[in-house]
Design a protein around this motif. Structure first.
Motif, PDB file in Angstrom:
ATOM      1  N   LEU A 270       0.825  -1.207   0.000  1.00 16.85           N
ATOM      2  CA  LEU A 270       0.000   0.000   0.000  1.00 16.85           C
ATOM      3  C   LEU A 270       0.865   1.265   0.000  1.00 16.85           C
ATOM      4  CD1 LEU A 270      -3.309   0.695   1.639  1.00 16.85           C
ATOM      5  CD2 LEU A 270      -1.463   2.254   2.226  1.00 16.85           C
ATOM      6  N   LEU A 271       1.867   1.289   0.861  1.00 13.78           N
ATOM      7  CA  LEU A 271       2.720   2.487   0.956  1.00 13.78           C
ATOM      8  C   LEU A 271       3.517   2.714  -0.325  1.00 13.78           C
ATOM      9  CD1 LEU A 271       4.034   2.218   4.622  1.00 13.78           C
ATOM     10  CD2 LEU A 271       2.064   3.466   3.745  1.00 13.78           C
ATOM     11  N   ASN A 272       3.826   1.646  -1.038  1.00 17.95           N
ATOM     12  CA  ASN A 272       4.589   1.791  -2.282  1.00 17.95           C
ATOM     13  C   ASN A 272       3.757   2.345  -3.425  1.00 17.95           C
ATOM     14  OD1 ASN A 272       6.989   0.932  -1.183  1.00 17.95           O
ATOM     15  ND2 ASN A 272       6.709  -1.207  -1.777  1.00 17.95           N
ATOM     16  N   HIS A 273       2.485   2.667  -3.164  1.00 16.25           N
ATOM     17  CA  HIS A 273       1.650   3.291  -4.194  1.00 16.25           C
ATOM     18  C   HIS A 273       1.905   4.798  -4.314  1.00 16.25           C
ATOM     19  CE1 HIS A 273      -0.500  -0.483  -4.446  1.00 16.25           C
ATOM     20  NE2 HIS A 273      -1.263   0.001  -5.403  1.00 16.25           N
ATOM     21  N   LEU A 274       2.657   5.370  -3.377  1.00 20.09           N
ATOM     22  CA  LEU A 274       2.993   6.795  -3.470  1.00 20.09           C
ATOM     23  C   LEU A 274       4.326   6.928  -4.208  1.00 20.09           C
ATOM     24  CD1 LEU A 274       2.275   9.703  -2.779  1.00 20.09           C
ATOM     25  CD2 LEU A 274       3.445   9.413  -0.583  1.00 20.09           C
ATOM     26  N   LEU A 275       4.292   7.496  -5.416  1.00 21.59           N
ATOM     27  CA  LEU A 275       5.442   7.508  -6.315  1.00 21.59           C
ATOM     28  C   LEU A 275       5.985   8.912  -6.519  1.00 21.59           C
ATOM     29  CD1 LEU A 275       3.958   5.242  -9.172  1.00 21.59           C
ATOM     30  CD2 LEU A 275       5.102   4.509  -7.055  1.00 21.59           C
ATOM     31  N   VAL A 276       7.242   8.971  -6.920  1.00 18.90           N
ATOM     32  CA  VAL A 276       7.861  10.204  -7.412  1.00 18.90           C
ATOM     33  C   VAL A 276       8.543   9.890  -8.737  1.00 18.90           C
ATOM     34  CG1 VAL A 276       8.196  11.279  -5.151  1.00 18.90           C
ATOM     35  CG2 VAL A 276       9.960   9.768  -6.074  1.00 18.90           C
ATOM     36  N   GLU A 277       8.841  10.921  -9.491  1.00 18.07           N
ATOM     37  CA  GLU A 277       9.512  10.748 -10.781  1.00 18.07           C
ATOM     38  C   GLU A 277      10.936  11.287 -10.695  1.00 18.07           C
ATOM     39  OE1 GLU A 277       9.071  11.939 -15.545  1.00 18.07           O
ATOM     40  OE2 GLU A 277       7.669  12.765 -14.050  1.00 18.07           O
ATOM     41  N   ALA A 278      11.887  10.466 -11.109  1.00 17.14           N
ATOM     42  CA  ALA A 278      13.298  10.878 -11.148  1.00 17.14           C
ATOM     43  C   ALA A 278      13.699  11.092 -12.596  1.00 17.14           C
ATOM     44  CB  ALA A 278      14.177   9.812 -10.504  1.00 17.14           C
TER      45      ALA A 278
ATOM     46  N   LEU B   8       9.899   6.107 -12.598  1.00 14.99           N
ATOM     47  CA  LEU B   8       9.095   6.282 -11.399  1.00 14.99           C
ATOM     48  C   LEU B   8       9.587   5.316 -10.328  1.00 14.99           C
ATOM     49  CD1 LEU B   8       5.461   6.500 -12.868  1.00 14.99           C
ATOM     50  CD2 LEU B   8       7.173   8.310 -12.623  1.00 14.99           C
ATOM     51  N   LEU B   9       9.498   5.744  -9.085  1.00 18.88           N
ATOM     52  CA  LEU B   9       9.859   4.862  -7.977  1.00 18.88           C
ATOM     53  C   LEU B   9       9.035   5.228  -6.758  1.00 18.88           C
ATOM     54  CD1 LEU B   9      13.265   5.812  -6.338  1.00 18.88           C
ATOM     55  CD2 LEU B   9      12.012   7.373  -7.816  1.00 18.88           C
ATOM     56  N   PRO B  10       8.770   4.255  -5.890  1.00 13.97           N
ATOM     57  CA  PRO B  10       8.053   4.574  -4.655  1.00 13.97           C
ATOM     58  C   PRO B  10       8.853   5.532  -3.786  1.00 13.97           C
ATOM     59  CG  PRO B  10       8.022   2.201  -5.077  1.00 13.97           C
ATOM     60  CD  PRO B  10       9.004   2.800  -6.037  1.00 13.97           C
ATOM     61  N   LEU B  11       8.176   6.518  -3.222  1.00 11.91           N
ATOM     62  CA  LEU B  11       8.834   7.446  -2.310  1.00 11.91           C
ATOM     63  C   LEU B  11       9.437   6.690  -1.134  1.00 11.91           C
ATOM     64  CD1 LEU B  11       9.557  10.260  -1.275  1.00 11.91           C
ATOM     65  CD2 LEU B  11       7.230  10.454  -0.354  1.00 11.91           C
ATOM     66  N   ARG B  12       8.763   5.642  -0.692  1.00  9.82           N
ATOM     67  CA  ARG B  12       9.268   4.835   0.430  1.00  9.82           C
ATOM     68  C   ARG B  12      10.606   4.189   0.075  1.00  9.82           C
ATOM     69  NH1 ARG B  12       7.832  -0.559   2.340  1.00  9.82           N
ATOM     70  NH2 ARG B  12       7.962  -0.648   4.614  1.00  9.82           N
ATOM     71  N   ALA B  13      10.721   3.678  -1.158  1.00  8.11           N
ATOM     72  CA  ALA B  13      11.989   3.093  -1.594  1.00  8.11           C
ATOM     73  C   ALA B  13      13.077   4.155  -1.658  1.00  8.11           C
ATOM     74  CB  ALA B  13      11.819   2.427  -2.955  1.00  8.11           C
ATOM     75  N   LEU B  14      12.726   5.348  -2.142  1.00  7.82           N
ATOM     76  CA  LEU B  14      13.707   6.435  -2.215  1.00  7.82           C
ATOM     77  C   LEU B  14      14.215   6.793  -0.829  1.00  7.82           C
ATOM     78  CD1 LEU B  14      15.250   8.652  -3.695  1.00  7.82           C
ATOM     79  CD2 LEU B  14      13.183  10.076  -3.562  1.00  7.82           C
ATOM     80  N   GLN B  15      13.321   6.853   0.145  1.00  6.30           N
ATOM     81  CA  GLN B  15      13.762   7.141   1.503  1.00  6.30           C
ATOM     82  C   GLN B  15      14.698   6.039   2.017  1.00  6.30           C
ATOM     83  OE1 GLN B  15       9.703   7.964   3.290  1.00  6.30           O
ATOM     84  NE2 GLN B  15      10.808   9.714   4.083  1.00  6.30           N
ATOM     85  N   GLY B  16      14.423   4.801   1.624  1.00 14.23           N
ATOM     86  CA  GLY B  16      15.316   3.706   1.996  1.00 14.23           C
ATOM     87  C   GLY B  16      16.696   3.872   1.389  1.00 14.23           C
TER      88      GLY B  16
END
Length: 383
Positions: A112-120, A150-158
């Motif tokens: 569910l949390l990985n549904h919030l994305l950002v674009e790099a 695109l990548l999940p914001l959660r992954a980017l924070q990781g």
């Protein structure tokens, strides 16, 4: 350094400002989103939770720090929705069921949390207000990738958090320099098991095999203890690169030879060391391969291969926690039986208790198992 993915990126499409848009999606982020909604600071947390729950990915175009707050708000709603884990009873079957239920809930929460994305964009740029410089962290974690993606914001924070840990390194008592571990390689942050390596009686200083070296920390400790040659193996290019850097920093690169191979190198050794994954369950992310060992594949492969790789009179050190037994995932007789079936005998055992915060967290759903956990160094020899 380029870290190729097992499968090539795919493209995902969406509409934005009445125009068609597309970007790459990397396979390490899971299945590509089927529906994408563009959102900014006007999107409330309840509406975002409804979208994510319905399977719609949210491409964030608002302020970066507001995006982080939205992610926290989504996490709080996901935790309330899933409710508290029911503590297991003393029955091993109940404990195992609680473990699998807890992992399923964690997987659903992550999805569910990985549904919030950002674009790099190119050179790992984020076109968001107050966005940090993510280039170094993404380059370390992903290597060379096509843009935009695109990548999940959660992954980017990781990635950002892992890069900070990589830069600082993990201090290991007895070693001159910290161990530096990039994203994707298991870090020796749970260092209590390393004390067992310093305390175990060294049967030979001529040669040692380090099976599944990871960060190279075990090979480094063996070299520091005076072993004149260590052959360290791993199946991961990324782990071998990490180990190579750490060993060079510690000036042990002339002592340790790194080999890309599954389990054992060719030949025999008077000392063979292995710290396999401790939990016989299926990993859901690449980093979890260092924790989860489906069907005890690596553990059994190590034990069954020892007789043909251990010199007569030699000694093998198996470093393993009993958490799997406490969780009801492995019977208490499993390991002694596997040792005997492999034609080995137990020469002795050293043990230590965990020091990590989860072992003292009474709110952890697996607290009963974690609080009693013991990590052993099994000293094995030919029967």
């Amino acid at each position: 350094m380029i870290h190729p993915t097992l499968t090539p990126p795919v493209t995902v499409d969406w509409a934005e400002a009445d125009r068609p848009r597309s970007a790459y999606w990397l396979p390490q982020f899971g299945k590509p989103p089927k529906r994408i909604a563009v959102a900014d600071d006007t999107l409330g947390a309840d509406a975002a939770y409804r979208l994510a729950s319905q399977g719609t990915a949210i491409l964030w175009r608002g302020d970066f720090h507001n995006g982080r707050q939205l992610l926290l708000a989504l996490a709080r709603r996901a935790d309330r929705k899933s409710g508290k884990d029911v503590p297991p009873t003393a029955n091993p079957a109940s404990t195992a069921e609680a473990f699998h239920r807890h992992r399923m809930k964690q997987a659903q929460r992550s999805d569910l949390l990985n549904h919030l994305l950002v674009e790099a964009g190119s050179e790992f740029t984020l076109g968001l207000n107050r966005a940090p410089d993510i280039a170094e962290a993404c380059r370390s974690a992903l290597g060379s990738v096509p843009a935009p993606f695109l990548l999940p914001l959660r992954a980017l924070q990781g990635f950002i958090g892992a890069h900070e840990w990589f830069r600082k390194g993990v201090p290991v008592p007895g070693l001159e320099h910290n161990i530096h571990v990039p994203h994707g390689v298991y870090s020796p942050v749970r260092g209590e098991y390393l004390t067992l390596l310093w305390d175990a009686p060294l049967s030979s200083d001529r040669l040692a095999f380090d099976i599944g070296t990871g960060s190279g920390v075990i090979a480094a400790i063996l070299a520091q203890r005076g072993v004149r040659k260590v052959i360290a193996t791993d199946v991961s290019d990324r782990a071998l690169d990490c180990a190579r850097d750490n060993l060079k920093r510690l000036s042990f690169d002339h002592v340790v030879e790194l080999q890309e191979t599954d389990l054992f190198p060719a030949g025999r050794s008077p000392l063979i060391v292995c710290n396999p994954p401790w939990i016989p369950a299926k990993p859901t992310t690449p980093i979890e391969h260092a924790i989860y060992d489906p069907g005890n594949r690596m553990l059994l492969g190590f034990l069954q291969g020892l007789p043909s790789h251990l010199e007569p009179g030699g000694e093998a050190w198996l470093i393993l926690s009993d958490l799997a037994e406490r969780l009801g995932l492995r019977d208490r007789t499993f390991l002694p039986d596997a040792i005997a079936r492999a034609g080995l005998r137990v020469l002795g055992k050293l043990e230590t208790r965990p020091q990590h915060p989860k072992s003292r967290n009474a709110d952890d759903p697996l607290h009963a198992a974690r609080s009693g956990e013991v990590t052993y160094l099994w000293r094995l020899g030919h029967a």
